[in-house]
Design a protein around this motif. Structure first.
Motif, PDB file in Angstrom:
ATOM      1  N   SER A  81       0.835  -1.199   0.000  1.00 29.69           N
ATOM      2  CA  SER A  81       0.000   0.000   0.000  1.00 29.69           C
ATOM      3  C   SER A  81       0.873   1.253   0.000  1.00 29.69           C
ATOM      4  O   SER A  81       2.061   1.208   0.335  1.00 29.69           O
ATOM      5  N   GLU A  82       0.267   2.379  -0.346  1.00 31.83           N
ATOM      6  CA  GLU A  82       1.006   3.643  -0.373  1.00 31.83           C
ATOM      7  C   GLU A  82       1.567   3.992   1.008  1.00 31.83           C
ATOM      8  O   GLU A  82       2.720   4.422   1.132  1.00 31.83           O
ATOM      9  N   LYS A  83       0.776   3.807   2.055  1.00 31.97           N
ATOM     10  CA  LYS A  83       1.259   4.147   3.397  1.00 31.97           C
ATOM     11  C   LYS A  83       2.365   3.206   3.855  1.00 31.97           C
ATOM     12  O   LYS A  83       3.296   3.625   4.546  1.00 31.97           O
ATOM     13  N   THR A  84       2.292   1.943   3.454  1.00 30.63           N
ATOM     14  CA  THR A  84       3.377   1.029   3.794  1.00 30.63           C
ATOM     15  C   THR A  84       4.661   1.451   3.097  1.00 30.63           C
ATOM     16  O   THR A  84       5.739   1.463   3.708  1.00 30.63           O
ATOM     17  N   ALA A  85       4.564   1.820   1.814  1.00 32.21           N
ATOM     18  CA  ALA A  85       5.748   2.288   1.087  1.00 32.21           C
ATOM     19  C   ALA A  85       6.336   3.536   1.744  1.00 32.21           C
ATOM     20  O   ALA A  85       7.562   3.667   1.906  1.00 32.21           O
ATOM     21  N   MET A  86       5.459   4.458   2.148  1.00 31.46           N
ATOM     22  CA  MET A  86       5.921   5.686   2.791  1.00 31.46           C
ATOM     23  C   MET A  86       6.607   5.375   4.120  1.00 31.46           C
ATOM     24  O   MET A  86       7.675   5.923   4.437  1.00 31.46           O
ATOM     25  N   ALA A  87       6.023   4.475   4.893  1.00 29.05           N
ATOM     26  CA  ALA A  87       6.617   4.112   6.178  1.00 29.05           C
ATOM     27  C   ALA A  87       7.973   3.436   5.980  1.00 29.05           C
ATOM     28  O   ALA A  87       8.924   3.691   6.739  1.00 29.05           O
ATOM     29  N   MET A 100       2.719   0.356  -5.857  1.00 23.26           N
ATOM     30  CA  MET A 100       1.898   0.581  -4.676  1.00 23.26           C
ATOM     31  C   MET A 100       0.481   0.932  -5.093  1.00 23.26           C
ATOM     32  O   MET A 100       0.200   1.249  -6.264  1.00 23.26           O
ATOM     33  N   CYS A 101      -0.424   0.858  -4.142  1.00 21.98           N
ATOM     34  CA  CYS A 101      -1.820   1.211  -4.422  1.00 21.98           C
ATOM     35  C   CYS A 101      -2.434   1.757  -3.147  1.00 21.98           C
ATOM     36  O   CYS A 101      -1.885   1.613  -2.052  1.00 21.98           O
ATOM     37  N   LYS A 102      -3.593   2.392  -3.295  1.00 18.05           N
ATOM     38  CA  LYS A 102      -4.352   2.810  -2.128  1.00 18.05           C
ATOM     39  C   LYS A 102      -4.939   1.576  -1.467  1.00 18.05           C
ATOM     40  O   LYS A 102      -5.348   0.634  -2.144  1.00 18.05           O
ATOM     41  N   LEU A 103      -4.958   1.571  -0.166  1.00  9.75           N
ATOM     42  CA  LEU A 103      -5.504   0.435   0.565  1.00  9.75           C
ATOM     43  C   LEU A 103      -6.976   0.261   0.215  1.00  9.75           C
ATOM     44  O   LEU A 103      -7.766   1.206   0.282  1.00  9.75           O
ATOM     45  N   GLY A 104      -7.348  -0.937  -0.199  1.00 15.86           N
ATOM     46  CA  GLY A 104      -8.702  -1.220  -0.647  1.00 15.86           C
ATOM     47  C   GLY A 104      -8.829  -1.315  -2.143  1.00 15.86           C
ATOM     48  O   GLY A 104      -9.848  -1.797  -2.655  1.00 15.86           O
ATOM     49  N   ASP A 105      -7.796  -0.874  -2.869  1.00 21.39           N
ATOM     50  CA  ASP A 105      -7.814  -0.955  -4.329  1.00 21.39           C
ATOM     51  C   ASP A 105      -7.404  -2.340  -4.808  1.00 21.39           C
ATOM     52  O   ASP A 105      -6.933  -3.176  -4.037  1.00 21.39           O
ATOM     53  N   GLU A 106      -7.546  -2.549  -6.103  1.00 17.53           N
ATOM     54  CA  GLU A 106      -7.107  -3.780  -6.757  1.00 17.53           C
ATOM     55  C   GLU A 106      -5.886  -3.476  -7.608  1.00 17.53           C
ATOM     56  O   GLU A 106      -5.801  -2.431  -8.252  1.00 17.53           O
TER      57      GLU A 106
END
Length: 339
Positions: A81-87, A100-106
């Motif tokens: 996810s985007e936030k995981t990549a950022m972290a 990466m993707c937004k959480l909940g996306d496919e």
């Protein structure tokens, strides 16, 4: 045999070896996609060195170090996810090289449609769900705090951090009232919390309890919190010259704060020299069992953490009639059906 049942479902779980000949962390899944092509997804593991065949994907469920994103994030085949990549970038000062993707996306991985679902373990923590060529529904959870959004599946790959039903420490509920009482006691208070995951949850709880003053924390914890939370409120550094208010630091840094400050550790562990307030980012043993029952898989594979809890949780599932295997039962021998 349960491993034969996995093969019948079109899924091979295997542990790959590193250059030293020892098993790499966690597991890989091999399956055929809808076009009949053989695919390999490696889950929460270190990269394979470049001279060897690479998996189609390194799935990173979240940014805790025991899920090996520090290594996998350098591969163009990484997915998270985007936030995981950022972290990962903040924690390790490296550029994330994957998708990466937004959480909940496919996301589309070489033609396989992979859906992501929140697990609420950390900001951005993601479960991955897809189907193989015979319609087997595969779900990888990573670590889980809230399983309510996860879909039913046929093959479940999940955790057992608190998966030993015989261990009293694996049965708990969050002590929210205890944390709220500690927060509003007279004088400054410090909470010991890991910089990623627990610290952000602590901020969310503190704001939810109605505290709107500054929360003081170490620089990287502050950067992570500002990046992960949209409404973190005022965050300040430890070097601001103030020794009043609310502090969040790593548990092992509590002793560096003034001696007269009230200090607590937010954890289900009981081996700290400070009072513990039970706040967890995981499901307990009953919660894990309830999750598996609700998702109703044909096979549950317990892949995390190290030690004997995956085996203990897997044995417990088998004892109540749920087919399960644990990571210690998985080798690196491939089936001819998958070659």
């Amino acid at each position: 045999m349960i491993s034969k049942k996995l093969i019948d479902l079109g899924v091979l779980a295997l542990r790959q070896r590193n250059s030293r000949g020892t098993f790499k962390p966690h597991i890989s899944l091999r399956f055929r996609d809808n076009a009949g092509d053989l695919r390999t997804f490696s889950i929460d593991t270190t990269r394979t060195v470049g001279k060897h065949i690479q998996p189609d994907a390194y799935l990173i469920t979240h940014a805790h170090s025991d899920h090996y994103g520090k290594s996998a994030m350098l591969s163009p085949n990484a997915f998270c996810s985007e936030k995981t990549a950022m972290a990962l970038e903040i924690r390790h000062d490296r550029k994330y090289a994957g998708s990466m993707c937004k959480l909940g996306d496919e996301i589309d991985i070489e033609g396989t449609k992979v859906k992501t679902f929140p697990t609420e373990h950390t900001a951005g923590a993601s479960a991955f769900y897809w189907e193989n060529d015979v319609g087997t529904r595969i779900l990888v959870t990573g670590d889980v705090k809230d399983a309510s959004s996860l879909p039913p599946c046929d093959v479940l790959i999940t955790e057992a951090n608190y998966g030993d039903p015989a261990d009293p420490s694996c049965h708990f509920a969050d002590d929210l009232e205890g944390m709220k009482s500690a927060l509003f006691e007279k004088g400054p208070v410090a909470f010991g919390a890991y910089e990623f995951g627990k610290a952000q949850r602590a901020v969310e709880l503190i704001r939810g309890f109605g505290y709107d003053g500054a929360i003081r924390m170490e620089a990287r914890t502050r950067a992570l919190t500002r990046s992960m939370l949209e409404d973190a409120g005022e965050l300040a550094g430890l070097d601001s010259g103030e020794d009043d208010g609310v502090f969040i630091v790593a548990p092992w840094n509590l002793d560096k704060l003034p001696w007269n400050m009230k200090k607590y550790v937010l954890s289900c562990r009981m081996d700290y020299p400070y009072p513990t307030i039970r706040i967890s980012d995981h499901l307990d043993a009953c919660g894990l069992e309830d999750m598996v029952r609700r998702l109703s898989p044909e096979v549950t594979l317990v892949y995390h953490p190290g030690g004997n809890r995956p085996s203990k949780f897997s044995k417990h599932l088998n004892s109540i009639g749920i087919d399960s295997i644990s990571i210690d039962q998985i080798g690196n021998v491939l089936s001819n059906e998958f070659i």
